[in-house]
Enzyme design. Structure first.
Site, PDB file in Angstrom:
ATOM      1  N   ARG A 278       0.839  -1.199   0.000  1.00 55.38           N
ATOM      2  CA  ARG A 278       0.000   0.000   0.000  1.00 55.38           C
ATOM      3  C   ARG A 278       0.875   1.250   0.000  1.00 55.38           C
ATOM      4  NH1 ARG A 278      -4.980  -1.825   4.073  1.00 55.38           N
ATOM      5  NH2 ARG A 278      -5.355  -3.815   3.017  1.00 55.38           N
ATOM      6  N   ARG A 293       1.697   2.171  10.234  1.00 57.58           N
ATOM      7  CA  ARG A 293       1.289   2.513   8.862  1.00 57.58           C
ATOM      8  C   ARG A 293       2.514   2.387   7.954  1.00 57.58           C
ATOM      9  NH1 ARG A 293      -3.357   4.822   7.497  1.00 57.58           N
ATOM     10  NH2 ARG A 293      -3.684   5.549   9.635  1.00 57.58           N
ATOM     11  N   GLU A 367      -6.773   0.049  14.787  1.00 62.46           N
ATOM     12  CA  GLU A 367      -7.399  -0.929  13.895  1.00 62.46           C
ATOM     13  C   GLU A 367      -6.420  -2.037  13.509  1.00 62.46           C
ATOM     14  OE1 GLU A 367      -8.597  -1.358   9.253  1.00 62.46           O
ATOM     15  OE2 GLU A 367      -8.802   0.652  10.132  1.00 62.46           O
ATOM     16  N   SER A 370     -10.521  -5.761   9.570  1.00 60.27           N
ATOM     17  CA  SER A 370     -11.754  -5.237   8.986  1.00 60.27           C
ATOM     18  C   SER A 370     -12.541  -6.388   8.373  1.00 60.27           C
ATOM     19  CB  SER A 370     -11.459  -4.195   7.899  1.00 60.27           C
ATOM     20  OG  SER A 370     -10.956  -3.006   8.471  1.00 60.27           O
ATOM     21  N   ARG A 408       1.695  -5.146  12.070  1.00 64.99           N
ATOM     22  CA  ARG A 408       0.923  -4.242  12.919  1.00 64.99           C
ATOM     23  C   ARG A 408       0.509  -4.901  14.221  1.00 64.99           C
ATOM     24  NH1 ARG A 408      -4.076  -0.370  11.056  1.00 64.99           N
ATOM     25  NH2 ARG A 408      -2.399   0.517   9.784  1.00 64.99           N
TER      26      ARG A 408
END
Length: 443
Positions: A278, A293, A367, A370, A408
């Protein structure tokens, strides 16, 4: 992608849904273009039928051995009458063909505009999704586990990892630029351990493990809804018209694209571990420290393809969410589940639940998972269908969820399992993947 008939009949609902999702699209223009598209299609179909039928008739009238020619003679027409009729019809055909060409030239940009506009229309959020502008308005559903209270001053994961020699941010940036990292020694083993735990749990629950491409054709990105709106987040290999995926959801969901499945084979449950890429475009200055991130990470993803049944989709949504929660509970990490608001939903998501895990260095929940359901949105783009017992073809429903994403998840693992002496206790569920050891210590 939505059914254009549904869009025409529910234009105001689509406008509101787009506004709630903060998606820019021109529904009125799409309806206008669609109207002209259908008019052109009808005109062209009529002319093509005329050309086909008239051409066949001319051929018959010019062939003395044809049934049509003999029938005309039997009806009292002379050869000269038949020839004249054939020439008249041929003259009419000559006038029709320029009209067809003009209509086809008009149709080409209309079809292109229609196709592009359809890609901008979002899936309406489910009524169960709260209306809100961004992630600050997501609604907490439940908290699980107790947040640890430290009896000493805790370190953040970067300090811990650097002191233990298992995380090297500096050399990661040297090699790959900002938002890169290197895991080494026990850091690499811990990373692999959480992925293996997640994969093993999914296989035990009947999900088929897959090894899938992470470099895919752009049509696959369009089909799963990541293009065109998310194009700026992807790493593009433009020379080859391919893209690196941001999640294994893309190849897993597209695996049966352009196929008609058997209803008896549904639901199909797939999982895959893959590297994800990403760009984090637009994230300048945001979460620049540590592993939160970053540009690439590894993830175990779960995908379900099921019948076109809203209640079944909701049931399976709860199932995949529970799968992820069970992994977090196996790691004994405190987390909360939130119902994501409309302004934080993606283009194709009807509803999404996030799992946010407590991260001491952030002094908040961050987070980590998802879980999304899409109804027909992805299946229509991918032409992913099934045939029911009555031989009727339907579009499938699709769902997906993160099982685990690392590094993460190493943020809460390292920070919550740290000890006063700078060591880190290995979660019990991971010890079998790390040689039975109980602790990470400085080498």
């Amino acid at each position: 992608m939505l059914d254009i008939k549904y869009i025409r009949e529910n234009a105001e609902l689509i406008k509101k849904s787009a506004a709630d999702k903060k998606v820019r699209c021109d529904v009125d223009r799409l309806v206008e273009v669609d109207q002209r598209r259908r008019e052109l299609q009808l005109e062209l179909d009529t002319l093509r039928t005329t050309v086909k039928e008239s051409g066949q008739l001319v051929g018959l009238l010019r062939n003395p051995n044809s049934a049509g020619y003999k029938q005309a003679i039997a009806s009292g027409k002379s050869e000269s009458d038949i020839k004249a009729e054939a020439e008249r019809i041929q003259a009419e055909l000559s006038e029709i063909k320029p009209k067809m060409k003009a209509l086809e030239e008009e149709e080409e940009p209309i079809l292109e505009e229609f196709a592009q506009a359809m890609l901008t229309i979002p899936q309406p959020a489910d009524p169960d999704a709260p209306v809100g502008t961004d992630d600050t308005e997501n609604v907490e559903l439940r908290k699980v586990g107790e947040v640890r209270k430290f009896e000493f001053e805790p370190k953040d994961h970067v300090t811990l990892g650097t002191d233990l020699g298992i995380i090297d941010i500096e050399r990661g940036v040297k090699l790959g630029g900002s938002r890169n990292y290197i895991l080494k020694g026990d850091g690499a083993l811990l990373h692999q351990a959480v992925l293996r735990l997640a994969q093993d749990m999914m296989v035990a629950r009947g999900f088929t493990p897959m090894v899938v491409p992470v470099l895919v054709k752009e049509e696959v990105m369009y089909g799963t809804g990541y293009f065109p709106t998310g194009r700026d987040q992807a790493y593009l290999c433009e020379r080859d018209e391919k893209s690196l995926v941001g999640t294994a959801e893309v190849p897993l969901t597209a695996y049966h694209s352009d196929e008609i499945l058997k209803e008896a084979d549904l639901p199909i449950k797939l999982c895959a571990q893959s590297t994800c890429f990403r760009r984090e475009a637009g994230a300048a200055g945001k979460d620049t420290t540590g592993l939160y991130r970053i540009h690439l990470f590894d993830k175990v993803e779960q995908v379900i393809i099921c019948r076109n049944d809203i209640e079944l989709s909701k049931k399976l949504h709860a199932e995949i969410l529970q799968n992820a929660e069970d992994v977090m509970q196996a790691l004994q990490l405190p987390y909360r589940v939130v119902n994501v608001c409309t302004g934080d939903l993606g283009m194709g998501q009807a509803q999404k639940f996030d799992i946010e895990t407590w991260m001491p260095s952030r002094d908040s929940y961050g987070e980590t998972h998802s879980a999304s359901r899409f109804y027909e949105f992805q299946a229509r783009r991918l032409k992913l269908r099934y045939r029911d017992g009555a031989k009727k073809v339907h579009f499938c429903h699709t769902l997906n969820n993160t099982v685990i994403a690392s590094p993460r998840v190493l943020i809460p693992v390292l920070e919550l399992y740290q000890n006063a002496d700078g060591t880190v206790t290995i979660p019990e569920a991971l010890r079998c993947y790390m040689g039975g050891r109980e602790r990470i210590e400085k080498a």
